[in-house]
Design an enzyme around this catalytic site. Sequence first.
Site, short mmCIF file in Angstrom:
data_model
loop_
_atom_site.label_atom_id
_atom_site.label_comp_id
_atom_site.label_asym_id
_atom_site.label_seq_id
_atom_site.Cartn_x
_atom_site.Cartn_y
_atom_site.Cartn_z
N GLU A 7 40.31 52.30 57.23
CA GLU A 7 40.41 51.40 58.00
C GLU A 7 41.80 51.01 57.98
O GLU A 7 42.79 51.28 57.35
CB GLU A 7 39.71 50.03 57.56
CG GLU A 7 38.06 50.31 57.50
CD GLU A 7 37.28 49.22 56.66
OE1 GLU A 7 36.21 49.01 57.36
OE2 GLU A 7 37.71 48.77 55.64
N CYS A 47 48.45 46.54 59.19
CA CYS A 47 48.45 47.26 57.72
C CYS A 47 47.52 48.43 57.79
O CYS A 47 46.76 48.65 58.35
CB CYS A 47 47.60 45.99 57.14
SG CYS A 47 46.79 46.32 55.36
N CYS A 62 40.89 54.66 46.74
CA CYS A 62 42.06 54.41 45.71
C CYS A 62 41.67 54.96 44.20
O CYS A 62 40.26 54.46 43.81
CB CYS A 62 42.40 53.07 46.06
SG CYS A 62 43.77 52.67 44.88
N CYS A 73 41.60 48.61 40.36
CA CYS A 73 41.89 47.14 40.12
C CYS A 73 40.49 46.26 40.20
O CYS A 73 39.57 46.45 41.32
CB CYS A 73 42.80 46.53 41.36
SG CYS A 73 44.16 47.26 40.96
N CYS A 89 39.30 44.55 43.72
CA CYS A 89 39.63 45.06 44.90
C CYS A 89 38.31 45.98 45.47
O CYS A 89 38.07 46.79 44.46
CB CYS A 89 40.72 45.98 44.84
SG CYS A 89 41.11 46.85 46.32
N GLY A 93 44.37 52.51 49.28
CA GLY A 93 45.09 53.50 48.71
C GLY A 93 46.37 52.63 47.97
O GLY A 93 46.84 51.74 48.13
N GLU A 94 46.87 53.74 47.22
CA GLU A 94 48.04 53.23 46.43
C GLU A 94 49.19 54.19 47.04
O GLU A 94 49.17 55.63 46.79
CB GLU A 94 47.84 53.39 44.84
CG GLU A 94 49.30 53.48 44.02
CD GLU A 94 50.13 52.35 44.20
OE1 GLU A 94 49.78 51.17 44.29
OE2 GLU A 94 51.32 52.77 44.51
N LEU A 121 51.59 42.42 40.79
CA LEU A 121 51.48 42.01 39.45
C LEU A 121 50.31 41.46 38.82
O LEU A 121 49.72 41.94 37.95
CB LEU A 121 52.61 40.94 39.27
CG LEU A 121 53.32 40.82 37.75
CD1 LEU A 121 53.79 42.06 37.39
CD2 LEU A 121 54.52 39.67 37.72
N ASN A 159 40.35 36.95 47.94
CA ASN A 159 39.25 37.00 49.04
C ASN A 159 38.10 37.74 48.31
O ASN A 159 37.95 38.79 47.80
CB ASN A 159 39.56 38.33 49.91
CG ASN A 159 40.74 37.60 50.82
OD1 ASN A 159 41.00 36.33 51.03
ND2 ASN A 159 42.09 38.47 50.84
N CYS A 183 42.81 41.38 52.61
CA CYS A 183 43.43 41.93 51.43
C CYS A 183 42.36 42.33 50.52
O CYS A 183 41.53 41.43 50.16
CB CYS A 183 44.29 41.36 50.52
SG CYS A 183 45.72 41.14 51.49
N1 SAH Z 1 47.68 49.67 46.01
C1 SAH Z 1 48.68 48.68 46.77
C2 SAH Z 1 48.27 48.13 48.05
C3 SAH Z 1 47.09 47.33 47.62
S1 SAH Z 1 46.60 46.18 48.88
C4 SAH Z 1 48.95 47.60 45.62
O1 SAH Z 1 48.44 47.72 44.64
O2 SAH Z 1 49.97 46.85 46.05
C5 SAH Z 1 47.50 44.63 49.15
C6 SAH Z 1 47.36 43.47 48.00
O3 SAH Z 1 46.03 43.16 48.18
C7 SAH Z 1 47.64 44.20 46.63
O4 SAH Z 1 48.33 43.11 45.93
C8 SAH Z 1 46.18 44.03 45.94
O5 SAH Z 1 46.19 43.76 44.58
C9 SAH Z 1 45.76 42.90 46.66
N2 SAH Z 1 44.28 42.53 46.94
C10 SAH Z 1 43.32 43.63 46.59
N3 SAH Z 1 41.91 43.07 46.63
C11 SAH Z 1 42.22 41.67 46.83
C12 SAH Z 1 41.38 40.57 46.83
N4 SAH Z 1 40.01 41.06 46.89
N5 SAH Z 1 41.81 39.33 47.36
C13 SAH Z 1 43.12 39.40 47.56
N6 SAH Z 1 43.97 40.08 47.30
C14 SAH Z 1 43.78 41.55 47.02
#
Ligand code: SAH
Length: 355
Positions: free
Chosen positions: A89, A102, A109, A113, A116, A158-159, A214, A289, A332
């Site tokens: 996506e 985006c 990934c 986390c 996510c 993805g990372e 972070l 979210n 996100c």
């Molecule tokens: N792998 C990268 C890009 C991830 S997406 C990273 O970790 O930074 C971008 C942001 O969305 C990251 O900060 C991620 O932690 C955040 N994110 C992931 N799941 C989320 C959620 N359910 N609600 C809000 N932000 C979220």
Amino acid sequence: MNLANLDRAELEDALARQGLPRFRGRQIFHWIYGRGVTDFAQMTNLSRDLRETLGRTLTIDTPAVRSKQTSTDGTTKFLLSLSDGREIEAVFIPDTPAQTFCISTQVGCAMACAFCLTGKMGLVRNLTAGEIAGQVRVLAHETGLAGKPFNIVLMGMGEPLHNYDETMKALRILVDKDGLGVPLRRITLSTVGLVPALERLAREPLMPNLAVSLHATTDEQRSRIVPINRKYGLKELIDTCKKFPLKRRSRITFEYVLLNGVNDTPEDARRLAKLLADVKAKVNLLPLNEAPGIPFTRPSDERVNAFARILADRDIRVSVRRSRGRDIRAACGQLIVEGQRPSAGQRLSREMGRL
Ligand code: SAH
């Protein structure tokens, strides 16, 4: 050979090996990225014979738009399919006030986390540079923004630093003035904080804006919600950020997902301010979210504002990300493509989960 996977210099080399002058490579690169044309027959500044020969031997693989969903706020989520049938996506977020794409760097990934959805997929595979840059190429031409200013955030699935070489090559393709010519200051790479890769990024000639996810202020807490922290802890990560070369006036963005009752207390906010006191930082708060299967809830606006206030009072720059496209699960952490075949990558990602 798939030309979409080559940066301009590689494309010029490849065609030179077939006996063509280098400027042909540049012309074709411009057709692909500058004009969004991938059919050799339409490359009208090449001779008819050449167009036919190229068309017989070369491909320009392009992510295909499977479906588009537009949110009430104008955010559009694209489901794209790749040449092996895998799906990813990518999201167009209009008027923030900038126009932003985006884009994804992996199918799934490995970082897992806890909040996510993409993490639930595990890693299916890395994207190639052509597939990463291809998302921008497709979205820019779909939205009519090619040639106009737009931002790119590597915040899709993805990372990016876990797919380092292809991501950097995609950046080279995207910034190339013979192609889309996106200025680096309009590109942001967001990472969970893979320390060795961050150290490598610090030495790159091509430096995008940096965002670091972070999400917590103690190792105990961060290791629970961001498993990679068990490998690269907070101190190591913050030390690396302190050393990261930044342009004058630029700062590292620290993303912090707010999970109700978990990491959003006044004490967390104070610890965060302390942790970032000597870093050229700004904080972007992301109220969670929510999604089915994610075992956390979104804090109230009052809690979010109280958290932001504590940071601001301690002279930390802070903003709250207004989430976009939540009604179509484009926000996100909500990107997920279900029903993909399991792969070696997914096994790897399960192992990463156990680090
Ligand atoms: N792998 C990268 C890009 C991830 S997406 C990273 O970790 O930074 C971008 C942001 O969305 C990251 O900060 C991620 O932690 C955040 N994110 C992931 N799941 C989320 C959620 N359910 N609600 C809000 N932000 C979220």
